[in-house]
Design a protein around this motif. Sequence first.
Motif, PDB file in Angstrom:
ATOM      1  N   GLY A   1      42.807  11.948 -28.178  1.00 24.49           N
ATOM      2  CA  GLY A   1      43.533  12.514 -29.302  1.00 24.49           C
ATOM      3  C   GLY A   1      43.985  11.522 -30.347  1.00 24.49           C
ATOM      4  O   GLY A   1      44.744  11.878 -31.261  1.00 24.49           O
ATOM      5  N   LYS A   2      43.527  10.288 -30.244  1.00 25.95           N
ATOM      6  CA  LYS A   2      43.865   9.274 -31.236  1.00 25.95           C
ATOM      7  C   LYS A   2      42.683   8.319 -31.368  1.00 25.95           C
ATOM      8  O   LYS A   2      41.728   8.379 -30.589  1.00 25.95           O
ATOM      9  CB  LYS A   2      45.148   8.537 -30.837  1.00 25.95           C
ATOM     10  N   ILE A   3      42.754   7.442 -32.355  1.00 24.42           N
ATOM     11  CA  ILE A   3      41.611   6.591 -32.690  1.00 24.42           C
ATOM     12  C   ILE A   3      41.988   5.133 -32.485  1.00 24.42           C
ATOM     13  O   ILE A   3      42.944   4.633 -33.091  1.00 24.42           O
ATOM     14  CB  ILE A   3      41.183   6.822 -34.159  1.00 24.42           C
ATOM     15  N   ASN A   4      41.243   4.445 -31.617  1.00 24.69           N
ATOM     16  CA  ASN A   4      41.483   3.010 -31.436  1.00 24.69           C
ATOM     17  C   ASN A   4      40.558   2.217 -32.360  1.00 24.69           C
ATOM     18  O   ASN A   4      39.695   2.782 -33.042  1.00 24.69           O
ATOM     19  CB  ASN A   4      41.311   2.596 -29.966  1.00 24.69           C
ATOM     20  N   ILE A   5      40.722   0.917 -32.369  1.00 19.68           N
ATOM     21  CA  ILE A   5      39.982   0.075 -33.313  1.00 19.68           C
ATOM     22  C   ILE A   5      38.482   0.145 -33.084  1.00 19.68           C
ATOM     23  O   ILE A   5      37.697   0.167 -34.036  1.00 19.68           O
ATOM     24  CB  ILE A   5      40.477  -1.399 -33.236  1.00 19.68           C
ATOM     25  N   ASP A   6      38.056   0.211 -31.805  1.00 23.56           N
ATOM     26  CA  ASP A   6      36.613   0.272 -31.527  1.00 23.56           C
ATOM     27  C   ASP A   6      36.016   1.585 -32.021  1.00 23.56           C
ATOM     28  O   ASP A   6      34.885   1.603 -32.540  1.00 23.56           O
ATOM     29  CB  ASP A   6      36.367   0.105 -30.029  1.00 23.56           C
ATOM     30  N   GLU A   7      36.747   2.683 -31.851  1.00 23.06           N
ATOM     31  CA  GLU A   7      36.262   3.978 -32.340  1.00 23.06           C
ATOM     32  C   GLU A   7      36.222   3.989 -33.862  1.00 23.06           C
ATOM     33  O   GLU A   7      35.280   4.530 -34.465  1.00 23.06           O
ATOM     34  CB  GLU A   7      37.165   5.095 -31.820  1.00 23.06           C
TER      35      GLU A   7
END
Length: 316
Positions: A206-212
């Motif tokens: 449900g959230k976006i990390n740096i790799d995504e």
Amino acid sequence: MLLKSLVSLCVLAVAALAVPAQEKRVHHHGDLSERPHDDAHGFQYDHEAFLGKEEAKTFDQLTPDESKDKLAKIVERIDMDQDGYVSHAELHSWIRHRQRRYIQENVDKHWKDYDKNQDGKIAWDEYKNTTYGYYLGEEFDDVDDKETYKSMLRRDERRFRTADRDGDKIATREEFTAFLHPEEYDYMRDVVVQETVEDIDKNGDGKINIDEYIGDMFTPEDGESEPDWVHTERKHFSEFRDANKDGYLDAAEVANWVLPGEVDHADNEAKHLIHETDTNKDQKITKKEILANWNMFVGSQATNYGEDLTRRHDEL
């Protein structure tokens, strides 16, 4: 079949992964004209803002008298309450309307495909059956990746229900416009953000990390080093996009990224035109005041008084 068109869109989306995120994801309202806004050197910016870029070209072929006659008719349309004055709100609405013509043309193109019973509305079942029809009956068994298409159907239904403000499962033209172009409507903002998160959030948390975030716009080939713009995007993620510095982009941070607050060019142009033509400074303008400054609103650059001026010019 419309479902094949959806497949093509998916292919295009994959191809778009090479495009920097700020170009692919961020929904900006463009300026009203590519011309410089400098009245000392002409009013072409104002012409394109007031008329729309394509319509402004038709006025370039008119004589001054023809321009004034058409402008007078336009003023009557802008004055929606017919009180004899054009207010800021009415002028702002008109300019926004002219700039959204490309959206309306897109809706026009799709409308007849979906309004099967020609009642001037599009029911969810009409859209669903036209888009997915045959495959629905087979539960997508004839599609290689049926889970993808089931997901597409769920996403379409969620967006349709959000656009359908009265909840009757039938979209008016305005609601269908919101369905096709959700970034243009404030009440569709959450849908735009949710779809963006779903597109990029590969691990489903449900959230976006740096790799995504980086993976959404750049996938290196074997041994390929990251280009400079990717390094810049990594910096933007940590320094600007991730406002609370927790290492992720949540819905609010995604909203600030893909739907940034920005200058309302139509509002500024409406204020500018009123300021320049409102001779008695009552913050509204009459047809007389507008026609006295007709060159600012529509101008005339007619140079070809032969064939061009004998063409039929459709009313706006």
